[in-house]
Structures are given as C-alpha cells and as structure tokens.
Design a protein around this motif. Structure first.
Motif, mmCIF file in Angstrom:
data_model
loop_
_atom_site.group_PDB
_atom_site.id
_atom_site.type_symbol
_atom_site.label_atom_id
_atom_site.label_comp_id
_atom_site.label_asym_id
_atom_site.label_seq_id
_atom_site.Cartn_x
_atom_site.Cartn_y
_atom_site.Cartn_z
ATOM 1 N N THR A 114 0.814 -1.132 -0.242
ATOM 2 C CA THR A 114 0.024 0.024 -0.026
ATOM 3 C C THR A 114 0.852 1.261 0.225
ATOM 4 O OG1 THR A 114 -0.068 -0.255 2.391
ATOM 5 C CG2 THR A 114 -2.024 -1.093 0.979
ATOM 6 N N SER A 115 2.025 1.373 0.473
ATOM 7 C CA SER A 115 2.990 2.724 0.474
ATOM 8 C C SER A 115 4.436 1.864 0.533
ATOM 9 C CB SER A 115 2.565 3.273 1.618
ATOM 10 O OG SER A 115 2.778 2.665 2.676
ATOM 11 N N PRO A 116 5.268 2.947 0.438
ATOM 12 C CA PRO A 116 5.166 4.230 -0.436
ATOM 13 C C PRO A 116 4.748 4.114 -1.975
ATOM 14 C CG PRO A 116 7.210 3.592 -0.265
ATOM 15 C CD PRO A 116 6.805 2.428 0.308
ATOM 16 N N PHE A 117 4.735 2.858 -2.519
ATOM 17 C CA PHE A 117 4.519 2.536 -3.926
ATOM 18 C C PHE A 117 3.416 1.510 -3.961
ATOM 19 C CE2 PHE A 117 8.790 3.815 -3.773
ATOM 20 C CZ PHE A 117 8.850 5.198 -4.564
ATOM 21 N N PRO A 118 2.120 1.858 -4.171
ATOM 22 C CA PRO A 118 0.794 0.727 -3.918
ATOM 23 C C PRO A 118 1.284 -0.189 -5.064
ATOM 24 C CG PRO A 118 0.097 3.150 -3.726
ATOM 25 C CD PRO A 118 1.570 3.155 -4.126
#
Length: 229
Positions: free
Chosen positions: A56-60
């Motif tokens: 989900t984060s930092p790059f979904p």
C-alpha cells in the motif's frame, strides 16, 4: 495437479542483464492457487514463481505472482515453460470420471494432469559453484524439470563483486544436468559482504536437500495453453 499454463518463451524475451540473462513475467493474484513451474531448456536455467502480497505504501502495488527465469547463457532455442496448479480444467465429454462421496468431480481422464517420470533428491552439496549434478535418463525427448530452487548460494567478496545463485536445470541427450545460475549480483546481501564488509562469503546459507521433479510432457496440450489468461 493439472497443467494451467504453457508457453514457448522466445530468446528475444530473455533480457541481457550484463553477464547473464533474465526473463520476468507477472500474473494476477487470482491466476493460480498453488502453482509449480517446470521448464525445458537447452541451457542451465532456473525458474521461480513467488506470490507477492499487496503493497500500500510508499508505492502501491496489488497482490500478484512473479515468475522469473535466469541463465548464464542464451539457450539454443525457445524455453518451454509449464505451470501446474491445483485447479479443475474443463471436462471432456467422454472418458473416465471419478466422483467424491459428495458428488463433486475428483478426476476426468481428459485433464492434462502432471505425470512424473522421475523424482530425485540432491544432497546438500551435490551442486556448488564448481560442481554440477547429472541425473542419467535414457530418453529425455519430452521431459521438463521442476526444482526446489529456494536454496540460495552466495559466491563473492566483500566489495560488490559477486553473485547470488540458485539451482538451474538443462535437458541433455541422455541426462538432466543441474548447475548454479545467477539471480542477482547485489553482494551487499552477502553475510558480512557489500561495501564496508570485511569477510568474503561463498556457499549456502542453509544447506539442505534439493528436490528435482521430472515431468513427462508427451501427453500434454502444446504451447500456447491458456497463455492469454
């Protein structure tokens, strides 16, 4: 288990990774249940198929399957990639069927099931950076190989000059050969290696047996099979 995916991977899709060759492909999370990959290659090649959870984060990134194949050299021709899975293929309208007590279908003779020609267990140090393993077989004309390639071998020094490797198979005229092939060059992952490291490490972190499964593909659908799904 039954065949769920088959395609012929052309040499043009094997990327030059500066000293070795790599193929990568992703599949939706729903594509497989518990897949087992097999390959038939004229060069020593490793294949892995891993489930990657959602990020989900930092790059979904959605959950998905990641398949990779790697080799020191290009094979002489396309690589036959087969993935078997625990799934129920379409039923033939004729043949033999077996049902469970609850009435659900357990087997249909038209399913492209995994037929094992042989299974071998390789001792922990049967394959090293300087030693291959040969498994004699009289007829390799329609065989593909699946390896437990979770064993990582590290070969390198302390200053970013080594390899991460795993077992890869090659189908030869009268034997199956297993050798270490690369899957990465980040020697910072070596114990005590990488920039600032002081100890050159070569070997398996956790030596253990490697299982080699040899499948008979002579009765399976030709490639491509469900390669667009």
């Amino acid at each position: 288990m039954s065949l769920s995916y088959r395609r012929s991977v052309p040499l043009s899709e094997l990327a030059d990774a500066d000293g070795w060759y790599l193929f990568w492909q992703s599949f939706p999370a729903s594509r497989f249940n518990c897949p087992v990959p097999f390959i038939r290659s004229s060069a020593h090649m490793a294949v892995t198929l891993l489930f990657v959870p959602e990020v989900t984060s930092p790059f979904p990134s959605p959950a998905h399957w990641e398949l990779s194949m790697s080799s020191w050299v290009l094979p002489s021709g396309p690589v036959d990639l087969l993935i078997f899975d625990d799934w129920e293929p379409p039923q033939d309208t004729f043949g033999i069927e077996v049902f469970r007590a609850d009435g659900s279908l357990a087997f249909n003779s038209g399913w492209p099931i995994l037929m094992l020609h042989d299974v071998a267990t390789l001792a922990p140090l049967a394959v090293t950076f300087s030693q291959n393993y040969q498994h004699p077989i009289s007829d390799t004309g329609a065989l593909a190989v699946g390896l437990d390639s979770s064993k990582s071998y590290y070969h390198g020094g302390a200053e970013a000059d080594g390899w991460m490797l795993c077992p890869g198979s090659r189908v030869e005229a009268n034997q199956i050969s297993v050798s270490l092939v690369p899957w990465g060059t980040e020697s910072a992952s070596y114990p005590s290696g990488g920039p600032g490291g002081s100890v050159a490490f070569s070997g398996y972190l956790a030596p253990g047996n490697t299982t080699m499964m040899i499948a008979d593909t002579s009765q399976l659908p030709a490639a491509p099979y469900r390669a667009d799904s």
